[in-house]
Design a protein around this motif. Sequence first.
Motif, PDB file in Angstrom:
ATOM      1  N   GLY A 198      28.172 -26.521  -8.320  1.00 16.44           N
ATOM      2  CA  GLY A 198      27.642 -25.176  -8.108  1.00 16.44           C
ATOM      3  C   GLY A 198      26.731 -24.733  -9.238  1.00 16.44           C
ATOM      4  N   ALA A 199      25.753 -23.909  -8.883  1.00 14.78           N
ATOM      5  CA  ALA A 199      24.759 -23.472  -9.859  1.00 14.78           C
ATOM      6  C   ALA A 199      25.300 -22.413 -10.807  1.00 14.78           C
ATOM      7  N   ALA A 200      26.143 -21.506 -10.288  1.00 18.71           N
ATOM      8  CA  ALA A 200      26.583 -20.365 -11.095  1.00 18.71           C
ATOM      9  C   ALA A 200      27.363 -20.795 -12.327  1.00 18.71           C
ATOM     10  N   ALA A 201      28.227 -21.804 -12.172  1.00 17.81           N
ATOM     11  CA  ALA A 201      29.087 -22.212 -13.281  1.00 17.81           C
ATOM     12  C   ALA A 201      28.450 -23.256 -14.181  1.00 17.81           C
ATOM     13  N   MET A 202      27.219 -23.642 -13.893  1.00 13.33           N
ATOM     14  CA  MET A 202      26.598 -24.716 -14.661  1.00 13.33           C
ATOM     15  C   MET A 202      26.018 -24.249 -15.985  1.00 13.33           C
ATOM     16  N   SER A 203      25.961 -22.931 -16.205  1.00 16.84           N
ATOM     17  CA  SER A 203      25.334 -22.412 -17.421  1.00 16.84           C
ATOM     18  C   SER A 203      25.998 -22.962 -18.679  1.00 16.84           C
ATOM     19  N   LYS A 204      27.305 -23.133 -18.653  1.00 18.25           N
ATOM     20  CA  LYS A 204      27.988 -23.656 -19.839  1.00 18.25           C
ATOM     21  C   LYS A 204      27.581 -25.095 -20.137  1.00 18.25           C
TER      22      LYS A 204
END
Length: 242
Positions: A198-204
């Motif tokens: 998923g894109a949302a949780a990839m920031s970390k």
Amino acid sequence: MKLLLLAGTGEAQEVAKALAEKGIPAVASLAGATRAPKPMGLPTRVGGFGGDEGFARYLEAEGITAVLDATHPYAHRISNRSAEICRDKSVDYCQILRPEWVPGPGDRWTEVQREEDVAALVPEGAVVFLATGRQTLERFGNMGHAELICRQIDPPDRPFPFVNGRFLVGRPPFSVEEERELFQRLGVDWLVVKNAGGAAAMSKLVAARQLGVRVAMIVRPPQPEALKVASVAEALAWVDGL
């Protein structure tokens, strides 16, 4: 038709909103891991079903004819149980399963099978950021040689289980800039994550790449042998075809 939406992810929120707008008879189910979940826009039940027999009884009692499984990829026990019982009861079943993350240039990932395997990777005195949630925190009990920081959505209702760690409260989503600033401020050496996709949780993961932080990636557990879709749009198309 009456649909049961097994929820707990961002995809579930999107599906629930679309089902409500379409006027499709549906009920959402949350496991209850988060104390103050976002409203689903559908009639919502919270808590377990009481095991396999309880789930089967619920399907029959509520007249459920289809189950859309939008739980987390690591809620594999729920998914496998649900798929099996739906198959036995001739209830339509579909799982929304996000594509896995894959490492790119600059990523410093090491895949592990279990939380317990992370300890062998981490050197003495390292600062380890656990982005795996409190449900599996006890599995890191063999990491007494490192400093542990566990992020969770809700304020802790009990002390950290190990003397070498602490909780950090934060509610997603987090931007890449926020994650990078946080990791720098905490002096993070290792990031431990589950391959949720998923894109949302990839920031970390992007922040870790930019900072050169090592990542221990816990691989996904086995998923049910059942119909799968990778997106909300595909899931809604499946519902429309029932």
